[in-house]
Each structure stands twice: as structure tokens, then as C-alpha cells.
Write an enzyme that holds these catalytic residues in place. Sequence first.
Site, PDB file in Angstrom:
ATOM      1  N   ARG A 309      -2.552 -26.234 -27.905  1.00  0.00           N
ATOM      2  CA  ARG A 309      -1.105 -26.474 -27.813  1.00  0.00           C
ATOM      3  C   ARG A 309      -0.337 -25.148 -27.745  1.00  0.00           C
ATOM      4  O   ARG A 309       0.683 -25.052 -27.081  1.00  0.00           O
ATOM      5  CB  ARG A 309      -0.608 -27.351 -28.963  1.00  0.00           C
ATOM      6  CG  ARG A 309       0.832 -27.814 -28.797  1.00  0.00           C
ATOM      7  CD  ARG A 309       1.242 -28.872 -29.813  1.00  0.00           C
ATOM      8  NE  ARG A 309       0.864 -30.218 -29.419  1.00  0.00           N
ATOM      9  CZ  ARG A 309       1.605 -31.026 -28.653  1.00  0.00           C
ATOM     10  NH1 ARG A 309       2.775 -30.640 -28.213  1.00  0.00           N
ATOM     11  NH2 ARG A 309       1.168 -32.224 -28.337  1.00  0.00           N
ATOM     12  N   GLU A 730       8.941 -32.688 -34.171  1.00  0.00           N
ATOM     13  CA  GLU A 730       8.547 -31.279 -34.142  1.00  0.00           C
ATOM     14  C   GLU A 730       9.431 -30.386 -33.271  1.00  0.00           C
ATOM     15  O   GLU A 730       9.658 -29.222 -33.619  1.00  0.00           O
ATOM     16  CB  GLU A 730       7.102 -31.163 -33.642  1.00  0.00           C
ATOM     17  CG  GLU A 730       6.094 -31.820 -34.553  1.00  0.00           C
ATOM     18  CD  GLU A 730       4.736 -31.908 -33.892  1.00  0.00           C
ATOM     19  OE1 GLU A 730       4.537 -32.789 -33.049  1.00  0.00           O
ATOM     20  OE2 GLU A 730       3.874 -31.071 -34.213  1.00  0.00           O
TER      21      GLU A 730
HETATM   22  N1  MTE Z   1      10.283 -35.217 -41.456  1.00  0.00           N
HETATM   23  C1  MTE Z   1      10.153 -35.380 -42.788  1.00  0.00           C
HETATM   24  N2  MTE Z   1      11.239 -35.717 -43.501  1.00  0.00           N
HETATM   25  N3  MTE Z   1       8.948 -35.219 -43.410  1.00  0.00           N
HETATM   26  C2  MTE Z   1       7.823 -34.867 -42.712  1.00  0.00           C
HETATM   27  O1  MTE Z   1       6.741 -34.730 -43.297  1.00  0.00           O
HETATM   28  N4  MTE Z   1       6.858 -34.305 -40.515  1.00  0.00           N
HETATM   29  C3  MTE Z   1       7.130 -33.783 -39.167  1.00  0.00           C
HETATM   30  C4  MTE Z   1       8.237 -34.600 -38.499  1.00  0.00           C
HETATM   31  N5  MTE Z   1       9.362 -34.748 -39.377  1.00  0.00           N
HETATM   32  C5  MTE Z   1       7.937 -34.666 -41.295  1.00  0.00           C
HETATM   33  C6  MTE Z   1       9.213 -34.874 -40.706  1.00  0.00           C
HETATM   34  C7  MTE Z   1       5.967 -33.792 -38.300  1.00  0.00           C
HETATM   35  S1  MTE Z   1       4.864 -32.537 -38.422  1.00  0.00           S
HETATM   36  C8  MTE Z   1       5.766 -34.776 -37.370  1.00  0.00           C
HETATM   37  S2  MTE Z   1       4.459 -34.725 -36.319  1.00  0.00           S
HETATM   38  C9  MTE Z   1       6.672 -35.903 -37.237  1.00  0.00           C
HETATM   39  O2  MTE Z   1       7.716 -35.880 -38.199  1.00  0.00           O
HETATM   40  C10 MTE Z   1       5.854 -37.186 -37.408  1.00  0.00           C
HETATM   41  O3  MTE Z   1       6.617 -38.312 -37.357  1.00  0.00           O
HETATM   42  P1  MTE Z   1       7.056 -39.060 -36.008  1.00  0.00           P
HETATM   43  O4  MTE Z   1       5.940 -38.926 -35.041  1.00  0.00           O
HETATM   44  O5  MTE Z   1       7.280 -40.420 -36.455  1.00  0.00           O
HETATM   45  O6  MTE Z   1       8.283 -38.339 -35.547  1.00  0.00           O
HETATM   46  N1  LUZ Z   2      -2.395 -33.562 -33.566  1.00  0.00           N
HETATM   47  C1  LUZ Z   2      -3.389 -33.737 -32.714  1.00  0.00           C
HETATM   48  C2  LUZ Z   2      -1.217 -33.071 -33.190  1.00  0.00           C
HETATM   49  O1  LUZ Z   2      -4.455 -34.177 -33.107  1.00  0.00           O
HETATM   50  N2  LUZ Z   2      -3.191 -33.450 -31.406  1.00  0.00           N
HETATM   51  C3  LUZ Z   2      -2.031 -32.950 -30.926  1.00  0.00           C
HETATM   52  O2  LUZ Z   2      -1.879 -32.699 -29.738  1.00  0.00           O
HETATM   53  C4  LUZ Z   2      -0.993 -32.743 -31.862  1.00  0.00           C
HETATM   54  N3  LUZ Z   2       0.180 -32.221 -31.476  1.00  0.00           N
HETATM   55  C5  LUZ Z   2       1.127 -32.012 -32.378  1.00  0.00           C
HETATM   56  C6  LUZ Z   2       0.891 -32.340 -33.694  1.00  0.00           C
HETATM   57  N4  LUZ Z   2      -0.259 -32.867 -34.098  1.00  0.00           N
HETATM   58 MO1  MOS Z   3       2.855 -33.115 -37.121  1.00  0.00          MO
HETATM   59  S1  MOS Z   3       2.083 -31.239 -37.194  1.00  0.00           S
HETATM   60  O1  MOS Z   3       2.079 -33.491 -35.674  1.00  0.00           O
HETATM   61  O2  MOS Z   3       1.892 -33.862 -38.293  1.00  0.00           O
END
Ligand code: MTE
Ligand code: LUZ
Ligand code: MOS
Length: 775
Positions: A309, A730
Site C-alpha cells: 500500500r 483512513e
Molecule cells: N474511528 C474510531 N473512532 N476508532 C477507530 O478505531 N479506526 C480507523 C477508522 N476510524 C477507527 C476509526 C481505521 S484504521 C479504519 S480501517 C476504519 O475506521 C474502519 O472502519 P470502517 O471501515 O467502517 O470505516
Molecule cells: N488490511 C488489509 C488493510 O489486509 N489489506 C489492505 O489493503 C488494507 N488496507 C488498509 C487497511 N487495512
Molecule cells: Mo484500518 S488500519 O484498515 O484497521
Amino acid sequence: MSIGQNIPHDSSRGHVTGGSVFIDDRALTQKEVFVLPVGVPAAAGLLKSIETKEALKAPGILAAFTAKDFHHNHWGTIIPEQPVLVENKIGYYDEPALILVGTSMDALLRAKSLVKFDIEKHPAILSIDEAIAKKNFIYKANPFACGDAHSALQKAPHKLSGSFECGGQEHFYLESQACIAYPMEDGQIEIHSSSQHPSETQHVVAEALGLSLHEVVCIVKRMGGGFGGKESQAAPFAAMAALVAQKMQRPARLCLSKDDDMMMTGKRHPFKNFYEVGFDDDGRILGLKAQLYADGGAYADLSSSILDRAMFHIDGAYFLPHAHIEGYVCRTNFHSNTAFRGFGGPQGTMTIESIIEDIAAYLKKDALDIRLLNCYGKNQNNVTHYGQTLTHNTLPDLFAQLKNDSEYLRRRQEIDIFNSQGTGKIRGLSVTATKFGIAFTARFLNQGNALVNVHKDGTVQVSTGATEMGQGVNTKIQQIVAHTFGVPSPDVKVMATSTEKNHNTSPTAASSGSDINGSAALQASLEIKNRLAWLYHNILIGTTMNDIAECPPVDLNQLNLADFHFHDGNVVHLPSGQNISWTELVKKAYLNRMSLGEYAHFKTEGLGFDKARSLGTPFNYFTNGVAVSEVEIDTWTGESKVLQADILMDLGRPLNPGIDRGQVTGAFVQGMGWVTSEKLFYNKEGKLLSHSPTTYKIPSIQDTPRVFNVSFIENNENHQNVHRSKAVGEPPFLLGISVWTALKNALRYKSTQRIPHIKSPATPEELLMELKQYE
Ligand code: MTE
Ligand code: LUZ
Ligand code: MOS
């Protein structure tokens, strides 16, 4: 209408009243025991033996288990090479090697110091440079190549080369890794875990204990934050608790302290990236060669995907006509680094943003002009270095609108004047962008399933593989289902995630939780809705009468679905104007012996990436945004603060703009913490010293931008995703990078002889040491 509305987060009330239940809030059950993993006091070497005699004699201590007690002691999402407990070879300082079991946490903490490890210490690898020198790599990526970077660089009028370094980052979720394992009948295990990936937790527990997958159920109600740290690394702790439950036939609770969590679990990957860039007099990038080195820590974990990534995001928002990108994951003797919001994307994008800041300094131009010149176009210069074409590219609009709305040019002039006054403070201003690819880059993970149950009173329960970690995925799924049925959103509840309702799920990660699980829930709901419309159709034409004539099987050919409007708790037959209440119709469906439940599977279409040639379409679409940060550095102390940040994002048609606003502000602040104050300190032995908030500094409320504006553009074109929304979790993390480039910009005003060079995080020490160079 529930879609697009700011209904409250489904836990907002619980979180402020204390009603929300986290793992350690679960009531103690009879005979429940506490579990404490104990780490080794060395970063590398051989573990000869563990002396537990004294510890076992201590009051309240019941048992101790080691690697040998597991049926299978190894796990790993991509490569199953990481021991649950150290067997022989030590990977990192404080790596768990023993689990102590006791009647209270207090007893365990007293007994812990009585455990003695006999270790043959070996020299540890404690930097990326050392790993490179020893060629100690976990993974070498297939290079990405587009055009002819070599000749482009040879022909370029200007060249810069150097390295970019960024540090790791602790997730700092408020709830540490936590789980409770319950022994069930016939050797089955039920595990409640604070995990982003219940299916993997189920799988690792089953393997570790020698059970089949159907003998383990993993349940996740919510997490007190995950941020990627619980994508893979919740699993080994679940295995430890489950082992105790299996061996002792007692419920076993393992909730790490903040310090243990910080010492034992992996963090964001530090990177050291080398580059050579060629550009013309205007600053147009002609060619880029880069070698990325990620610090993977002791084990593979998700590192290879994270490096991928990073390589996918080295372009940032900028067109690279000729590029050659190589990547390596280094094996070092640190905790195994893991997923963290952005998943390598920030480390890739920050490299090009840093390079652009340098090009601007070199050409004595404003960096924003260089960015505008290189920004991906709408109809040209819109193919990435891995061959994916950007469709409906909103980046040029975002840059233009932010430049205008934030009054960039006026503020630049003011900063020029301020910095010429010799106040001892210097200010900087910088715009950076995020173009985050949405989809798991491992294609098979882009699938999900959902179970929707409509009850007799018309209320609805939904279960998917998505896990709630604060990001609001439950609320978004609730809105999608409520909207489909035309019922008030409180009539829809999203239930705890459980592997018994949703199988073989992907982690809630890659920001695609609501994309994938929301789509599956929509699909299941639509099936039920069609059925109910068919029933009403038959009631209206008289073919269905309770107890006399049952509704015939659904025949969608004989049904015009558009005739039925599900809205406000009513179902209206538009041509005749007749209507029936939702609850009435649901009741009739039950009496007609029609199924009011549905299960659906969803997969993201159109993904395909050829790994061998590093070409294709790894992403479904991109979430874009831009941010401008204005910073001030005190040149006497090196302290800095963010005076103002303005963010503009393209989130398509947000399902819940309020939740998305929270995601954007939170991610930005988390991102700026990574690039300013969050520094991990290890001693010479490789032990993490900054393992609590007293020494590890995440941004506090006083560190947030004094002026903070967040806005969204309108974009109705994202047909690739559910209700034309875009993933948000993200992407805005990467906008925190603008704080770091703004600091670099500020330094430019002091550094007349050379291009400012700082590492990330730009702590006061880092800034002061750079300022020293200019004296
Ligand atoms: N927001 C909160 N409040 N707490 C979290 O742990 N994790 C982040 C983001 N926002 C997170 C957050 C991460 S790393 C990801 S991948 C996404 O939320 C995952 O949730 P979604 O795919 O439902 O957006
Ligand atoms: N996890 C994963 C991830 O397994 N593959 C991905 O491409 C990815 N990208 C963002 C966050 N978590
Ligand atoms: Mo988020 S780093 O894809 O849990």
C-alpha cells in the site's frame, strides 16, 4: 429518509453515560480467572528455560502455561510464523513467553516479578539501516515500473536525491487488547474479544487449541478503538485466554494494561525511503526512482500488504510519468509492526509530499504551485504508476477550492512579512493531499455477508461481519437498512458481531467496513422488501387472503417494484394510492408463512491486479481530500503549534455527514500527532521506554488547530459504492502530513543555504537540531 442524515452514533449515549459495555466491563462469572502474559527481558537470543516455582507459590496464583501447552503455537495472517508464546528464539523485548493465571490481577502483578527467565542473549537488529546492511528482509516486493524512469532521470534538467524517514506510532486505543474466553459444552470455546477481525480470532484460537472452526465462536460487541491495532494482533491474546479456558475449564479474562499493551504489540511501521527525482524548471516531475524500507519488526504480520500500500501511494495526488519503485520489509528485533490507519499509505504519500516541498525550496517557488502543476488531471495525466485510471477525479477541484476558500495567497503574504520581522518565531504554510485507494489490495478480502431479521412487530435486527470501533459503521448500516424499509432508524438495531451469524468475514479495515457490509445488508434488505411488495400486490389484487389463499411464490416478473413506496413506516401502492402500515404488512407476511429473514453475500466488482507485472485495478475508487496547515515554530525552544487547519474532502454523498466529520477531524489530529509529537523511544537493548502517556505524547486538546475548518464538496458520481458514498476512515489521516510539510516550509525562511531536512516526527528536539544547522 435516513440516508445522508446526521442520526446519532448508536453508542453516543452509552459512551457518555457509561452504559456501553467493553470487554473488561463484562460481569465476572463463576470461577472466572485472570490471565497475565509475561514478556522476556531481551530483544534477541535463545530462551533456555523459565523458572516459575516461586511465582506459583505466591498467593492467588493458580497456574502457568508456556508455548508447549498449545496444540499449535504459531499464527500469522499472511505467513504463520509468529509464536503465540516464545518457544526458543526471541523476537523482541517484552515478547510474551509465559502466561500466569490467578484469582485477581493484583495477585498476578505481585507474582510476575518472581518469574525468572534463563536467556542466552544475542545481538539485536535495532534499526532499518542495520537490517539493510545485513540484508535481513521479511519481504521484497515486485517493483512497480511505469515508463522509463532511468532515462527520464538522465535527461531531467534538475535532480534531487536523498532519503525520507518517518517513525512508528502507537495506536493508543483507549481499550487495550482484551478478551474473555468461556469454556462451553463438548470442548467448545466462546470468545469475546476486542477484535477488528472476529473470523481470524476464531481461526487462530481454534488452531492454537486443536479445535475445528465450528467449535469456536468469536463475538465482538465493540472496541474502545482499534485503528488497525486489532486487525491481526487481537488474535494471539485470544489464543492465550482460550488456552486457559480449555485447560482449566474456567472462564479466563485477559485484559492488558496500557503499559503491557504498548510494549507487547506492534505499531505503525517506521519507514526509511531513498529517492532520486528529476524535474524541469517549472517543477514538473519527470521521473522518480524510490526504494522503500519498512521496519517490519520481528515477524511478518501484515507487513507485506502494508509495504504494497505504501508503494501504491507513493504518487500521492501527483502524476508520475516515469517511475521505478522498489520495496523491502526489514526484519528487526522490535515488536511486530502492524496495520495502523492508512496502512502504509501515509508513509508512501508523505515521501512525495516531502519531495515536492524540497523541489519548491530548490527552485525557490511556492510548493502549492508545484503541487498544482503535478496534480493528476481529469482527462489527461490521470493514470497511476500501476496503471489504474482515475475516473471522476476531483483532486484539481479540491486544490482550487481550498486555495480560494482558505485565502492561501493572502496568508502567504502575511507569513512572508511575519517571518521577516525577527520575532524569534517563524511561521509556515503548506497544502497536502490524500488520494486513498479504497479496497483491500488482497482481492479475496473484498467480500462480506449480512443477516437481516425482521421481527413480528416490524422492528429489525441486522448482523454483519463489521465490527464497531467508534467509527460509526453500525450507525451507517442501521441507516441503510432503515432507509430500504422506510422505517424510523431506531427500529433497526445492529447486533454484536459474531462468527456464528456471519462466517469467513474480512477484518473491519481498509476503510471499507460500511462499503462492504453496508452493501451486503442492503442486498439482504432488498430481498425482504421485494417479498413484502409482492405480498401487498397480491393482497391488492385479491389473490391473498389470510387462512384461505396463501401468497403464491414471489414472481418479480409480475411485479412492478417501483409502484411500491416504502416510506415513513408505510407502504404505498403509488398507482392506486392505497397504503398499508409497515407493521401490518410484516404481520401479514408472517401469517402467510413468508420468510422475514434474509442473508446476502456481497463482493466488490471490477477489481483485478496483476502482481507479477504490478499493473491493474487494485482499487474500487479513491477518496480524495486536501488540507492546508499554518504552523508556528518557536526558534528558541523548537516548540511548534498549529495555528490553523482547513480541510476539504470529497466523500461522495456521505451516509452520515456528522459521523464523517468526526472521522475527518479525528484522523487529521491523529495524523498530526504521528508527524509531530508521537515519538517512540527504545533503550540500547531494544526495550520500549515510552510505554505510557507520561512519556508518549499523543495530541491533547490544546494541540489541536486553533482554527479548524472542515468542509466537503458535493460529488454525486461515485456509483461504485453503496448509495454513492465514499469510505472515510483512513483517508483523512494522511492530511495530518500538511502539518509536517508546513513546519518544513517554516524552516525554509531561516535556511538560506540548504533545503531543510527533518525527520518525522518533527519534535521540538528535531526542529531545534535543524535550526542549529543554520547558525
Ligand atoms: N474511528 C474510531 N473512532 N476508532 C477507530 O478505531 N479506526 C480507523 C477508522 N476510524 C477507527 C476509526 C481505521 S484504521 C479504519 S480501517 C476504519 O475506521 C474502519 O472502519 P470502517 O471501515 O467502517 O470505516
Ligand atoms: N488490511 C488489509 C488493510 O489486509 N489489506 C489492505 O489493503 C488494507 N488496507 C488498509 C487497511 N487495512
Ligand atoms: Mo484500518 S488500519 O484498515 O484497521
